[in-house]
Design a protein around this motif. Structure first.
Motif, PDB file in Angstrom:
ATOM      1  N   PHE A 143       0.847  -1.193   0.000  1.00 36.25           N
ATOM      2  CA  PHE A 143       0.000   0.000   0.000  1.00 36.25           C
ATOM      3  C   PHE A 143       0.875   1.232   0.000  1.00 36.25           C
ATOM      4  CE2 PHE A 143       0.545  -1.242   4.448  1.00 36.25           C
ATOM      5  CZ  PHE A 143       0.902  -0.058   5.060  1.00 36.25           C
ATOM      6  N   ARG A 144       0.272   2.353  -0.369  1.00 32.61           N
ATOM      7  CA  ARG A 144       1.002   3.622  -0.445  1.00 32.61           C
ATOM      8  C   ARG A 144       0.569   4.564   0.676  1.00 32.61           C
ATOM      9  NH1 ARG A 144       4.146   3.722  -4.732  1.00 32.61           N
ATOM     10  NH2 ARG A 144       4.771   5.851  -4.379  1.00 32.61           N
ATOM     11  N   LEU A 145       1.563   5.263   1.196  1.00 24.51           N
ATOM     12  CA  LEU A 145       1.355   6.380   2.115  1.00 24.51           C
ATOM     13  C   LEU A 145       2.234   7.500   1.574  1.00 24.51           C
ATOM     14  CD1 LEU A 145       1.662   4.691   5.627  1.00 24.51           C
ATOM     15  CD2 LEU A 145      -0.416   5.556   4.565  1.00 24.51           C
ATOM     16  N   ASP A 146       1.611   8.580   1.097  1.00 22.63           N
ATOM     17  CA  ASP A 146       2.353   9.677   0.501  1.00 22.63           C
ATOM     18  C   ASP A 146       3.177   9.127  -0.669  1.00 22.63           C
ATOM     19  OD1 ASP A 146       2.882  12.368   0.287  1.00 22.63           O
ATOM     20  OD2 ASP A 146       4.227  12.473   2.003  1.00 22.63           O
ATOM     21  N   GLN A 147       4.479   9.292  -0.667  1.00 17.38           N
ATOM     22  CA  GLN A 147       5.319   8.810  -1.777  1.00 17.38           C
ATOM     23  C   GLN A 147       5.934   7.437  -1.513  1.00 17.38           C
ATOM     24  OE1 GLN A 147       5.439  10.659  -4.660  1.00 17.38           O
ATOM     25  NE2 GLN A 147       3.941  11.874  -3.524  1.00 17.38           N
ATOM     26  N   GLU A 148       5.694   6.859  -0.339  1.00 21.04           N
ATOM     27  CA  GLU A 148       6.335   5.594   0.030  1.00 21.04           C
ATOM     28  C   GLU A 148       5.399   4.411  -0.168  1.00 21.04           C
ATOM     29  OE1 GLU A 148       9.515   5.696   0.704  1.00 21.04           O
ATOM     30  OE2 GLU A 148       9.447   7.886   0.680  1.00 21.04           O
ATOM     31  N   GLN A 198       0.568  15.102   3.519  1.00 26.09           N
ATOM     32  CA  GLN A 198      -0.836  15.271   3.180  1.00 26.09           C
ATOM     33  C   GLN A 198      -1.627  14.066   3.667  1.00 26.09           C
ATOM     34  OE1 GLN A 198      -1.469  18.526   1.472  1.00 26.09           O
ATOM     35  NE2 GLN A 198      -1.860  17.530  -0.475  1.00 26.09           N
ATOM     36  N   ALA A 199      -2.856  14.300   4.027  1.00 24.83           N
ATOM     37  CA  ALA A 199      -3.751  13.201   4.394  1.00 24.83           C
ATOM     38  C   ALA A 199      -5.125  13.498   3.805  1.00 24.83           C
ATOM     39  CB  ALA A 199      -3.817  13.027   5.900  1.00 24.83           C
ATOM     40  N   ASP A 200      -5.177  13.549   2.471  1.00 24.73           N
ATOM     41  CA  ASP A 200      -6.436  13.837   1.787  1.00 24.73           C
ATOM     42  C   ASP A 200      -7.256  12.563   1.646  1.00 24.73           C
ATOM     43  OD1 ASP A 200      -5.721  16.529   1.392  1.00 24.73           O
ATOM     44  OD2 ASP A 200      -4.613  16.015  -0.428  1.00 24.73           O
ATOM     45  N   TYR A 201      -8.552  12.699   1.778  1.00 25.53           N
ATOM     46  CA  TYR A 201      -9.452  11.565   1.605  1.00 25.53           C
ATOM     47  C   TYR A 201     -10.063  11.667   0.218  1.00 25.53           C
ATOM     48  CZ  TYR A 201      -8.766  11.184   6.577  1.00 25.53           C
ATOM     49  OH  TYR A 201      -8.191  11.053   7.811  1.00 25.53           O
ATOM     50  N   ASN A 202      -9.818  10.639  -0.616  1.00 33.00           N
ATOM     51  CA  ASN A 202     -10.366  10.646  -1.972  1.00 33.00           C
ATOM     52  C   ASN A 202     -10.865   9.243  -2.321  1.00 33.00           C
ATOM     53  OD1 ASN A 202      -8.095   9.083  -2.846  1.00 33.00           O
ATOM     54  ND2 ASN A 202      -6.912  10.972  -3.073  1.00 33.00           N
ATOM     55  N   LEU A 261      -7.357  -5.283   9.742  1.00 40.04           N
ATOM     56  CA  LEU A 261      -6.350  -6.239  10.190  1.00 40.04           C
ATOM     57  C   LEU A 261      -6.895  -7.112  11.303  1.00 40.04           C
ATOM     58  CD1 LEU A 261      -3.440  -3.657  10.507  1.00 40.04           C
ATOM     59  CD2 LEU A 261      -3.801  -5.243   8.603  1.00 40.04           C
ATOM     60  N   ASN A 262      -6.525  -8.367  11.303  1.00 42.14           N
ATOM     61  CA  ASN A 262      -6.878  -9.274  12.378  1.00 42.14           C
ATOM     62  C   ASN A 262      -5.588  -9.596  13.123  1.00 42.14           C
ATOM     63  OD1 ASN A 262      -7.964 -11.238  14.039  1.00 42.14           O
ATOM     64  ND2 ASN A 262      -9.365 -11.937  12.447  1.00 42.14           N
ATOM     65  N   LEU A 263      -5.399  -8.966  14.277  1.00 48.25           N
ATOM     66  CA  LEU A 263      -4.166  -9.079  15.057  1.00 48.25           C
ATOM     67  C   LEU A 263      -4.456  -9.801  16.358  1.00 48.25           C
ATOM     68  CD1 LEU A 263      -2.990  -5.396  14.575  1.00 48.25           C
ATOM     69  CD2 LEU A 263      -2.419  -7.377  13.156  1.00 48.25           C
ATOM     70  N   ARG A 264      -3.971 -11.000  16.479  1.00 51.00           N
ATOM     71  CA  ARG A 264      -4.272 -11.840  17.649  1.00 51.00           C
ATOM     72  C   ARG A 264      -5.777 -11.872  17.843  1.00 51.00           C
ATOM     73  NH1 ARG A 264      -0.098  -8.965  21.386  1.00 51.00           N
ATOM     74  NH2 ARG A 264       1.792  -9.319  20.217  1.00 51.00           N
ATOM     75  N   SER A 265      -6.270 -11.319  18.931  1.00 48.53           N
ATOM     76  CA  SER A 265      -7.718 -11.339  19.164  1.00 48.53           C
ATOM     77  C   SER A 265      -8.347  -9.972  18.919  1.00 48.53           C
ATOM     78  CB  SER A 265      -7.999 -11.797  20.590  1.00 48.53           C
ATOM     79  OG  SER A 265      -7.410 -10.894  21.493  1.00 48.53           O
ATOM     80  N   ARG A 266      -7.607  -9.051  18.299  1.00 46.94           N
ATOM     81  CA  ARG A 266      -8.099  -7.684  18.094  1.00 46.94           C
ATOM     82  C   ARG A 266      -8.208  -7.367  16.610  1.00 46.94           C
ATOM     83  NH1 ARG A 266      -8.351  -3.019  21.578  1.00 46.94           N
ATOM     84  NH2 ARG A 266      -9.771  -1.701  20.441  1.00 46.94           N
ATOM     85  N   VAL A 267      -9.279  -6.689  16.228  1.00 48.07           N
ATOM     86  CA  VAL A 267      -9.457  -6.247  14.850  1.00 48.07           C
ATOM     87  C   VAL A 267      -9.269  -4.727  14.830  1.00 48.07           C
ATOM     88  CG1 VAL A 267     -11.041  -6.147  12.884  1.00 48.07           C
ATOM     89  CG2 VAL A 267     -11.029  -8.152  14.376  1.00 48.07           C
ATOM     90  N   VAL A 268      -8.418  -4.242  13.920  1.00 45.04           N
ATOM     91  CA  VAL A 268      -8.070  -2.830  13.818  1.00 45.04           C
ATOM     92  C   VAL A 268      -8.104  -2.448  12.344  1.00 45.04           C
ATOM     93  CG1 VAL A 268      -6.239  -1.119  14.219  1.00 45.04           C
ATOM     94  CG2 VAL A 268      -6.550  -2.987  15.833  1.00 45.04           C
ATOM     95  N   GLY A 269      -8.529  -1.220  12.045  1.00 44.13           N
ATOM     96  CA  GLY A 269      -8.495  -0.724  10.673  1.00 44.13           C
ATOM     97  C   GLY A 269      -7.412   0.325  10.523  1.00 44.13           C
ATOM     98  N   ILE A 270      -6.707   0.296   9.387  1.00 45.66           N
ATOM     99  CA  ILE A 270      -5.712   1.328   9.108  1.00 45.66           C
ATOM    100  C   ILE A 270      -6.074   2.031   7.805  1.00 45.66           C
ATOM    101  CG2 ILE A 270      -3.839   0.267  10.429  1.00 45.66           C
ATOM    102  CD1 ILE A 270      -2.640  -0.733   7.758  1.00 45.66           C
ATOM    103  N   VAL A 271      -6.000   3.373   7.824  1.00 46.14           N
ATOM    104  CA  VAL A 271      -6.294   4.176   6.646  1.00 46.14           C
ATOM    105  C   VAL A 271      -4.992   4.381   5.875  1.00 46.14           C
ATOM    106  CG1 VAL A 271      -7.157   6.405   5.801  1.00 46.14           C
ATOM    107  CG2 VAL A 271      -8.131   5.394   7.866  1.00 46.14           C
ATOM    108  N   VAL A 272      -5.035   4.080   4.566  1.00 51.06           N
ATOM    109  CA  VAL A 272      -3.870   4.268   3.698  1.00 51.06           C
ATOM    110  C   VAL A 272      -4.326   4.997   2.436  1.00 51.06           C
ATOM    111  CG1 VAL A 272      -2.703   2.230   4.610  1.00 51.06           C
ATOM    112  CG2 VAL A 272      -4.110   2.006   2.567  1.00 51.06           C
ATOM    113  N   ASP A 273      -3.363   5.565   1.699  1.00 47.46           N
ATOM    114  CA  ASP A 273      -3.703   6.305   0.482  1.00 47.46           C
ATOM    115  C   ASP A 273      -4.297   5.397  -0.584  1.00 47.46           C
ATOM    116  OD1 ASP A 273      -2.880   8.711   1.541  1.00 47.46           O
ATOM    117  OD2 ASP A 273      -0.874   8.586   0.699  1.00 47.46           O
TER     118      ASP A 273
END
Length: 162
Positions: free
Chosen positions: A21-26, A78-82, A90-102
């Protein structure tokens, strides 16, 4: 590189699959086995006194999931939403977490030969959360130990005692 349907258990030379996935230019990569699903971005419900990078929570089929904006966490310019902005669940051990990426790029299979040790430099990411740098052709991926990153003390999301 194309998406493959081989399981990582039977992959030759200890190859593993990474969702890129991309975040900014990386471009980053995380272990595909930690990914539950990919969804379009929808504004979460804000939580009072949460760190700025925790955007809030969403209700995913009856489960309340915290949403972390990785662009804010990693100090991106920048953190624009488009229309390309997505949430990786993500399913991490017993925890579910969401991550926002470009944006999500693809799934890449990397062998140990394609992975180099990351240089020890000061960055927004704790060096212990970087597995290495993956390279395929002219592409360079920062491979993250997403479980370690999400369970770090400053995140406050996943208990390290689980």
């Amino acid at each position: 590189m194309s998406v493959t349907s081989k399981s990582t258990d039977g992959a030759p030379n200890g190859a593993r699959e990474y969702l890129t996935f991309r975040l900014d230019q990386e471009e980053y990569g995380i272990d595909i086995l930690k990914v539950q699903e990919i969804r379009g971005y929808e504004p979460p419900t804000r939580i009072a006194n949460a760190p700025e990078f925790i955007k809030g929570v969403v209700n995913l089929r009856g489960t309340i999931i915290p949403i972390v904006d990785m662009r804010l966490k990693f100090n991106c310019a920048q953190a624009d939403y488009n229309s390309f902005t997505v949430v990786i669940i993500l399913n991490l051990r017993s925890r579910v977490v969401g991550i926002v990426v470009d944006s999500v790029s693809d799934v890449m299979e990397l062998t140990q030969d394609n992975i180099r040790i990351a240089p020890d430099i000061e960055s927004a990411i704790d060096n212990s959360c970087i597995l290495g740098l993956g390279s395929v052709g002219d592409r360079m991926l920062i491979l993250l130990d997403i479980e370690k990153l999400m369970s770090s003390a400053d995140m406050g999301l996943v208990s390290v005692h689980e």
